[in-house]
Write an enzyme that holds these catalytic residues in place. Structure first.
Site, short mmCIF file in Angstrom:
data_model
loop_
_atom_site.label_atom_id
_atom_site.label_comp_id
_atom_site.label_asym_id
_atom_site.label_seq_id
_atom_site.Cartn_x
_atom_site.Cartn_y
_atom_site.Cartn_z
N ASP A 154 -7.54 1.94 10.92
CA ASP A 154 -6.26 2.68 11.04
C ASP A 154 -6.26 4.01 10.78
OD1 ASP A 154 -4.44 0.59 12.23
OD2 ASP A 154 -3.57 -0.07 10.54
N ASP A 200 0.89 -1.15 -0.04
CA ASP A 200 -0.12 0.01 -0.01
C ASP A 200 1.01 1.21 -0.02
OD1 ASP A 200 -1.77 -2.05 0.66
OD2 ASP A 200 -3.10 -1.07 1.65
N ARG A 204 -0.41 2.62 16.35
CA ARG A 204 -0.52 3.71 15.33
C ARG A 204 -0.45 5.05 16.06
NH1 ARG A 204 0.69 0.24 12.05
NH2 ARG A 204 -0.55 -0.88 10.60
#
Length: 406
Positions: free
Chosen positions: A126, A17, A97
């Site tokens: 996320d 990604d 995160r």
């Protein structure tokens, strides 16, 4: 008309990604992209990340070793809370995160960037975790989330894009699941794993031995705690990152810490994830064992009632919020007495408590013994029980009188 973006800091992992996103950002916005990669314990995955980012077009690559901060300031506070989301998820991706996003904002300030970007999809958790942190720490920052705006609507399309642009990525059409690794765990999702009936590939697991092939003899490990934090393994004092890495190796060797879970995402859909959390699984168990000796009953029960809410905050991305800080303060107050040692038995994928001890233990053998003697007078229980039953007796009497009325 919006002001053109001059520089973007991308949370870059080197996976499918973010590799595609790096090139896409350059083409779409015609600006500089700083690739930021947080070293949270990915190991060899980081060996070539700098070269790959530069080859894909990054003007600068920042790789920061955040392992100690990650475990000390994020993982350990969460473990002090015994946080578990739904049916056993120990929040390995969720807790990483906020730290990545925090450092990303700092780098944006340091490099004069006017935007930050991430590779989270518009369907997942996320995106919320990253962006809540961005806005909490830099309210005026511009956020770019390519998955919500581009026409690359699947990972199959991303693989094709990467092949067209000759971008090296660690995902193939044969095994198109994605993974996320740090010192606490590794997660796998997507691709073939989207069928919840399909068993994960045997060769997919990286941190844990197949329990059926694990050693035929159990291994015992002793973990010492001070004020709710693990500080030593088998008598050797270790820093937070080294301690978790040591337990990952020991527990992973015995196949401990695998989880296959269908969970509820914050956005409302269900998702299937496969996790390996060897060291974290052992620490969760050991912490509970030491607490069983040192934590007052009512304090423990109140804290346990807060665990689901705390776990949701971490899972949803509300780390840098007043409510999480408030709960953390209460939890940390409860941990002042949690010092002692737990002995854990590891065998064929299972971890179990084999013993626990504490200098300030609330467990008193003279009170708990079934043998004669001791300081507890069993006759005292009669009055306690009658008082506890008083409201039940009153209800029964009232019901009896009501039944006799014509």
């Amino acid at each position: 008309m919006s002001t053109p973006i001059k520089r973007i800091v991308l949370a870059y992992s080197g996976g499918l990604d973010t590799s595609v996103i790096l090139r896409w950002l350059i083409e779409q916005h015609g600006c500089e992209v700083v690739a930021f990669c947080a070293d949270l314990g990915q190991g060899e995955e980081l060996d070539t990340v700098r070269e790959r980012a530069l080859a894909t077009g990054a003007t600068r690559v920042v790789v920061d070793d955040l392992r100690e901060e990650f475990v000390r300031d994020f993982v350990f506070p969460m473990l002090r809370a015994n946080a578990v989301y739904e049916a056993g998820y120990l929040l390995g991706t969720s807790i990483a995160r906020p730290l990545i996003a925090k450092r990303q904002v700092e780098i944006a300030h340091e490099t004069g960037a006017d935007a930050v970007a991430h590779g989270a999809t518009g369907k997942g958790n996320d995106q919320v975790r990253f962006e809540l942190t961005y806005y909490a720490l830099a309210p005026g920052i511009t956020v770019i989330a390519p998955w919500r705006t581009w026409d690359l609507d699947s990972r199959t399309a991303l693989i094709a894009y990467a092949e067209r642009h000759q971008i090296p990525v660690p995902v193939t059409r044969e095994k198109p699941y994605s993974s996320d690794r740090n010192l606490l765990h590794i997660s796998f999702e997507g691709g073939v794993l989207e069928d919840p009936w399909l068993e994960p590939y045997a060769d997919m697991f990286l941190l844990t031995t197949d329990p059926a092939k694990a050693p035929d003899q159990p291994e015992y490990v002793e973990i010492e705690y001070e004020n709710g934090n693990p500080v030593a393994v088998n008598g050797e004092r270790l820093g937070p990152a080294d301690l978790l890495a040591r337990l990952n190796a020991v527990a992973g060797r015995h196949g401990v810490g695998r989880l296959d879970l269908v969970e509820n995402r914050y956005v409302g859909m269900k998702s299937r994830g496969v996790y390996e959390t060897p060291g974290g699984t052992v620490l969760q168990l050991a912490h509970r064992a030491v607490e069983s000796l040192t934590l007052d009953r009512e304090v423990m029960h109140i804290r346990d009632g807060l665990v689901p809410r705390y776990a949701e905050m971490v899972y949803y991305g509300y780390w840098f919020t007043p409510e999480r800080r408030m709960l953390q303060t209460a939890i940390d107050e409860s941990q002042r007495t949690v010092s002692g040692t737990a002995r854990i038995k590891l065998f064929k994928g299972h971890a179990s408590v084999a013993g626990r001890r504490a200098g300030a233990s609330l467990y008193d053998p003279t009170l708990a013994t079934f043998e004669a003697g001791g300081v507890y007078d069993q006759a005292d229980a009669e009055g306690f029980i009658r008082l506890s039953a008083l409201r039940l007796r009153i209800q029964a009497l009232v019901a009896k009188r009501a039944a006799k009325r014509p």
